[in-house]
Design a protein around this motif. Structure first.
Motif, PDB file in Angstrom:
ATOM      1  N   PRO A   1       0.826  -1.207   0.000  1.00 53.73           N
ATOM      2  CA  PRO A   1       0.000   0.000   0.000  1.00 53.73           C
ATOM      3  C   PRO A   1       0.858   1.254   0.000  1.00 53.73           C
ATOM      4  O   PRO A   1       1.998   1.246   0.464  1.00 53.73           O
ATOM      5  N   ARG A   2       0.286   2.323  -0.558  1.00 53.39           N
ATOM      6  CA  ARG A   2       0.950   3.618  -0.438  1.00 53.39           C
ATOM      7  C   ARG A   2       0.910   4.072   1.007  1.00 53.39           C
ATOM      8  O   ARG A   2       0.075   3.630   1.794  1.00 53.39           O
ATOM      9  N   ALA A   3       1.815   5.007   1.322  1.00 53.84           N
ATOM     10  CA  ALA A   3       1.993   5.397   2.728  1.00 53.84           C
ATOM     11  C   ALA A   3       0.709   5.930   3.341  1.00 53.84           C
ATOM     12  O   ALA A   3       0.414   5.667   4.514  1.00 53.84           O
ATOM     13  N   ALA A   4      -0.094   6.669   2.575  1.00 48.19           N
ATOM     14  CA  ALA A   4      -1.267   7.332   3.144  1.00 48.19           C
ATOM     15  C   ALA A   4      -2.523   6.477   3.056  1.00 48.19           C
ATOM     16  O   ALA A   4      -3.586   6.910   3.500  1.00 48.19           O
ATOM     17  N   VAL A   5      -2.408   5.279   2.481  1.00 48.46           N
ATOM     18  CA  VAL A   5      -3.590   4.432   2.317  1.00 48.46           C
ATOM     19  C   VAL A   5      -4.075   3.950   3.686  1.00 48.46           C
ATOM     20  O   VAL A   5      -3.260   3.495   4.489  1.00 48.46           O
ATOM     21  N   PRO A   6      -5.362   4.065   3.976  1.00 47.08           N
ATOM     22  CA  PRO A   6      -5.849   3.579   5.277  1.00 47.08           C
ATOM     23  C   PRO A   6      -5.666   2.063   5.402  1.00 47.08           C
ATOM     24  O   PRO A   6      -5.711   1.335   4.411  1.00 47.08           O
ATOM     25  N   TRP A   7      -5.469   1.643   6.642  1.00 50.75           N
ATOM     26  CA  TRP A   7      -5.239   0.227   6.940  1.00 50.75           C
ATOM     27  C   TRP A   7      -6.398  -0.640   6.443  1.00 50.75           C
ATOM     28  O   TRP A   7      -6.202  -1.762   5.986  1.00 50.75           O
ATOM     29  N   GLY A   8      -7.620  -0.102   6.518  1.00 43.65           N
ATOM     30  CA  GLY A   8      -8.782  -0.869   6.078  1.00 43.65           C
ATOM     31  C   GLY A   8      -8.694  -1.243   4.605  1.00 43.65           C
ATOM     32  O   GLY A   8      -9.020  -2.360   4.210  1.00 43.65           O
TER      33      GLY A   8
END
Lengths: 146, 163
Positions: A115-122
């Motif tokens: 995932p990209r750094a800012a992508v939420p964990w969900g």
């Protein structure tokens, strides 16, 4: 016999509730413990290897080229490789199933979720789940993409 | 005073429920609830777990486990890592402390697993360092084939399938 009739034992008027209360509380405790712990929570098994530091695995010995799923956020993904990448995480499972039937990958191919750094964990977990649902055995997370 | 008088022979029979066992059990129940609420509030701090569609997850395993929480604040940003009633910062020092604390516990029990509960809104850049810290703890505790981590999600029975 005559003597017993003259002095009858007084009838016991107390109902002995102790054992009933005992059992009822035991049952109560059993059901509370059995149901209310972490209601509705489930989990994915994942083995976390040490990522930093020296690795004893020779990359040349890895027979399977890993598939990297980049999660861009908002349900969008991209999978670099010699194929038309799906754009939505909803199509990840069907895409992986199609590549399995193509023979491009096997169920033992490692799937890396990146995932990209800012992508939420969900959203990251959604992609992880989709890869698992495709029947892959080795699904892991990578360092965040910038 | 004769033996008969001392034993109360001839006095009216005492009627009335014996409350001792009930009070006994009630106190037991109270203690139980206090303990359980303390344990659950320590391990299961409230946060919005991820709830993917069509989950391919398993029921939480019965194996002994540590619980590592990554709660999010009002804006969904991670404020720190909560493990064993302690909050660790998400910087290098805090994660080093977390690695040490988790590794110390892992060394005491070889079958210990880790449950990772992260808020669904927390950005991945906050979760990835925690996973690295856990992996480092596993390596420090001698888990050569990797540390077993359970990613905890919320399963919503009302949620529909993927399509």
């Amino acid at each position: 016999m005559a003597r017993r009739r003259r002095h009858p034992e007084p009838a016991s008027t107390e109902l002995n509730l102790t054992s009933m209360i005992d059992v009822v509380f035991q049952l109560l405790i059993y059901f509370i413990v059995g149901t209310s712990f972490a209601m509705g929570e489930q989990s994915y098994r994942m083995d976390l290897p040490e990522r930093e530091g020296a690795s004893t695995i020779d990359p040349l010995e890895l027979d399977e080229e890993p598939v990297t799923v980049e999660v861009l956020g908002g349900g969008r993904i991209t999978i670099p490789g010699p194929w038309t990448s799906p754009v939505s995480v909803e199509h990840l499972t069907t895409f992986l199933a199609a590549r399995l039937s193509d023979g491009l990958i096997t169920s033992e191919t490692p799937i890396r979720i990146r995932p990209r750094a800012a992508v939420p964990w969900g959203d990251a977990v959604q992609a992880f789940n989709a890869a698992l649902a495709g029947g892959f055995e080795t699904v892991g997370f990578e360092e965040p993409a910038p | 005073m004769s033996v008969a008088e001392r034993l109360g022979v001839g006095r009216p029979v005492k009627t009335g429920a014996n409350l001792t066992p009930m009070i006994d059990m009630t106190f037991l129940l109270v203690v139980f609830f206090i303990l359980v609420s303390r344990i659950t509030s320590v391990e299961q701090i409230p946060l919005q777990l991820p709830s993917p569609f069509d989950p391919a997850s398993n029921p939480a395993p019965e194996a002994p486990r540590l619980v590592v929480n990554i709660p999010g604040d009002d804006e969904g940003l991670a404020t720190g890592v909560v493990y064993d009633q302690q909050e660790y910062d998400l910087d290098d020092d805090g994660l080093d402390l977390l690695t040490g604390a988790v590794a110390a516990r892992l060394e005491t029990m070889p079958e210990l697993q880790v449950n990772l509960r992260a808020d669904r809104r927390v950005p991945y850049e906050s979760v990835a360092p925690v996973m690295d810290a856990l992996a480092a703890a596993g390596a420090r505790a001698g888990r050569t084939d990797g540390l077993r981590v359970n990613l905890v999600i919320q399963v919503d029975p009302d949620a529909g399938g993927i399509d």
